[in-house]
Scaffold this motif. Structure first.
Motif, mmCIF file in Angstrom:
data_model
loop_
_atom_site.group_PDB
_atom_site.id
_atom_site.type_symbol
_atom_site.label_atom_id
_atom_site.label_comp_id
_atom_site.label_asym_id
_atom_site.label_seq_id
_atom_site.Cartn_x
_atom_site.Cartn_y
_atom_site.Cartn_z
ATOM 1 N N ALA A 190 56.263 2.988 105.135
ATOM 2 C CA ALA A 190 55.256 2.564 106.107
ATOM 3 C C ALA A 190 54.279 3.720 106.291
ATOM 4 O O ALA A 190 54.657 4.787 106.777
ATOM 5 C CB ALA A 190 55.893 2.194 107.435
ATOM 6 N N ILE A 191 53.035 3.510 105.844
ATOM 7 C CA ILE A 191 51.979 4.491 106.100
ATOM 8 C C ILE A 191 51.310 4.069 107.407
ATOM 9 O O ILE A 191 50.647 3.027 107.473
ATOM 10 C CB ILE A 191 50.951 4.541 104.951
ATOM 11 C CG1 ILE A 191 51.617 4.993 103.649
ATOM 12 C CG2 ILE A 191 49.788 5.472 105.307
ATOM 13 C CD1 ILE A 191 50.687 4.980 102.436
ATOM 14 N N ILE A 192 51.545 4.840 108.448
ATOM 15 C CA ILE A 192 51.018 4.502 109.775
ATOM 16 C C ILE A 192 49.786 5.362 110.027
ATOM 17 O O ILE A 192 49.879 6.586 110.172
ATOM 18 C CB ILE A 192 52.100 4.700 110.851
ATOM 19 C CG1 ILE A 192 53.291 3.780 110.543
ATOM 20 C CG2 ILE A 192 51.538 4.410 112.239
ATOM 21 C CD1 ILE A 192 54.489 3.976 111.433
ATOM 22 N N VAL A 193 48.640 4.696 110.023
ATOM 23 C CA VAL A 193 47.354 5.397 110.122
ATOM 24 C C VAL A 193 46.940 5.462 111.584
ATOM 25 O O VAL A 193 46.745 4.431 112.232
ATOM 26 C CB VAL A 193 46.274 4.679 109.280
ATOM 27 C CG1 VAL A 193 44.983 5.485 109.271
ATOM 28 C CG2 VAL A 193 46.768 4.466 107.850
ATOM 29 N N VAL B 287 55.370 7.479 106.996
ATOM 30 C CA VAL B 287 54.361 8.510 106.767
ATOM 31 C C VAL B 287 53.285 8.322 107.832
ATOM 32 O O VAL B 287 52.593 7.309 107.847
ATOM 33 C CB VAL B 287 53.734 8.381 105.357
ATOM 34 C CG1 VAL B 287 52.693 9.471 105.141
ATOM 35 C CG2 VAL B 287 54.809 8.414 104.269
ATOM 36 N N VAL B 288 53.188 9.281 108.733
ATOM 37 C CA VAL B 288 52.211 9.186 109.823
ATOM 38 C C VAL B 288 50.989 10.017 109.458
ATOM 39 O O VAL B 288 51.091 11.222 109.197
ATOM 40 C CB VAL B 288 52.821 9.680 111.149
ATOM 41 C CG1 VAL B 288 51.769 9.683 112.257
ATOM 42 C CG2 VAL B 288 54.004 8.796 111.538
ATOM 43 N N VAL B 289 49.839 9.349 109.417
ATOM 44 C CA VAL B 289 48.589 10.016 109.040
ATOM 45 C C VAL B 289 47.753 10.244 110.297
ATOM 46 O O VAL B 289 47.359 9.294 110.977
ATOM 47 C CB VAL B 289 47.797 9.182 108.014
ATOM 48 C CG1 VAL B 289 46.575 9.964 107.535
ATOM 49 C CG2 VAL B 289 48.679 8.789 106.828
ATOM 50 N N VAL C 102 54.077 8.928 98.887
ATOM 51 C CA VAL C 102 54.909 7.847 98.352
ATOM 52 C C VAL C 102 55.343 8.204 96.932
ATOM 53 O O VAL C 102 54.506 8.496 96.080
ATOM 54 C CB VAL C 102 54.146 6.498 98.358
ATOM 55 C CG1 VAL C 102 54.974 5.403 97.715
ATOM 56 C CG2 VAL C 102 53.750 6.124 99.783
ATOM 57 N N GLN C 103 56.647 8.174 96.698
ATOM 58 C CA GLN C 103 57.176 8.573 95.399
ATOM 59 C C GLN C 103 57.546 7.356 94.554
ATOM 60 O O GLN C 103 58.265 6.464 95.017
ATOM 61 C CB GLN C 103 58.402 9.462 95.592
ATOM 62 C CG GLN C 103 58.103 10.746 96.349
ATOM 63 C CD GLN C 103 59.342 11.601 96.553
ATOM 64 O OE1 GLN C 103 60.464 11.151 96.335
ATOM 65 N NE2 GLN C 103 59.137 12.839 96.959
ATOM 66 N N LEU D 116 57.538 -0.429 97.831
ATOM 67 C CA LEU D 116 56.749 -1.357 98.622
ATOM 68 C C LEU D 116 56.169 -0.561 99.783
ATOM 69 O O LEU D 116 56.900 0.146 100.481
ATOM 70 C CB LEU D 116 57.609 -2.505 99.147
ATOM 71 C CG LEU D 116 58.219 -3.417 98.072
ATOM 72 C CD1 LEU D 116 59.171 -4.418 98.716
ATOM 73 C CD2 LEU D 116 57.133 -4.146 97.281
ATOM 74 N N VAL D 117 54.866 -0.656 99.951
ATOM 75 C CA VAL D 117 54.178 0.172 100.937
ATOM 76 C C VAL D 117 53.460 -0.709 101.958
ATOM 77 O O VAL D 117 52.622 -1.534 101.594
ATOM 78 C CB VAL D 117 53.152 1.106 100.266
ATOM 79 C CG1 VAL D 117 52.477 1.995 101.314
ATOM 80 C CG2 VAL D 117 53.821 1.957 99.192
#
Length: 226
Positions: free
Chosen positions: A8-11, A53-55, A97-98, A102-103
């Protein structure tokens, strides 16, 4: 068949301008803790193994670490410095992300996404490659024209939310291209490389907290969730 890891890419790149506050909106407290923490807890509740992943803007990273200490927030996550735009921020998040995965890309200020919605989006992305959460508009819609405006059938339209989920390989390919003005979300970026977008039913509770009025709703929703 091996199950792909989920990210989870949390923007969370917002400021407090439209909230009429000095605090960045993702750090505003709702029901006893910052909005961003509520958002992360939704993904953890869906799957404790999801890799978050917190951006955040570079200048907010220290403040976030301090907030995690202050609220004894223990959910494991990576932090990444964002770019000048949302496009740049998602691209930076993707670097964490490696391999194939699923993203889900999600707005940091959408703290009430249902775990069922997250699951449906990941499942659809696993099956079709791309999945975007959306709801039907409640209001009538008018299109602006040179003559003024005209009514359009709302049944032909959807309001796009997040999470927007993709196979990592598709998302990486999409974000290799230069940023263009019409890239308003991840779906528009992915669609531009010829991918088809699958829609997943969202929820009217999955609000994006942007204005002071949204905070009133947020407190009510948080109280209901307990």
């Amino acid at each position: 068949m091996a199950i792909l890891p989920e990210y989870a890419i949390i923007v969370a790149g917002g400021s407090g301008t439209r909230m009429q506050q000095d605090v960045p909106k993702q750090f505003i407290e709702v029901a006893g803790k910052p909005i961003l923490m509520h958002t992360m807890e939704r993904f953890h509740k869906y799957n404790p193994a999801v890799r978050m992943v917190v951006v955040l803007p570079q200048e907010q990273l220290i403040a976030w670490r301090e907030l995690c200490r202050k609220y004894s927030f223990k959910l494991f996550h990576m932090t990444v410095a964002g770019g000048a735009t949302r496009f740049g921020s998602v691209k930076n998040g993707l670097d964490a992300v490696q391999g194939e995965a699923l993203v889900a890309v999600h707005d940091g200020v959408r703290p009430f996404v249902d775990t069922d919605t997250i699951k449906a989006a990941f499942d659809a992305a696993d099956k079709y490659g791309s999945a975007v959460v959306a709801v039907a508009p409640k209001d009538s819609i008018r299109e602006l024209t040179e003559q003024g405006s005209m009514a359009v059938p709302r049944v032909k339209y959807k309001l796009v939310q997040t999470p927007q989920c993709f196979r990592a390989s598709i998302l990486r390919k999409a974000y290799e291209q230069p940023e263009l003005a019409h890239f308003t979300d991840d779906a528009s970026v992915v669609e531009s490389i010829g991918e088809t977008i699958t829609l997943v039913e969202g929820s009217y509770r999955n609000i994006k907290i942007t204005t002071p009025e949204d905070l009133i709703l947020a407190e009510a929703f948080a109280k209901e969730l307990g």
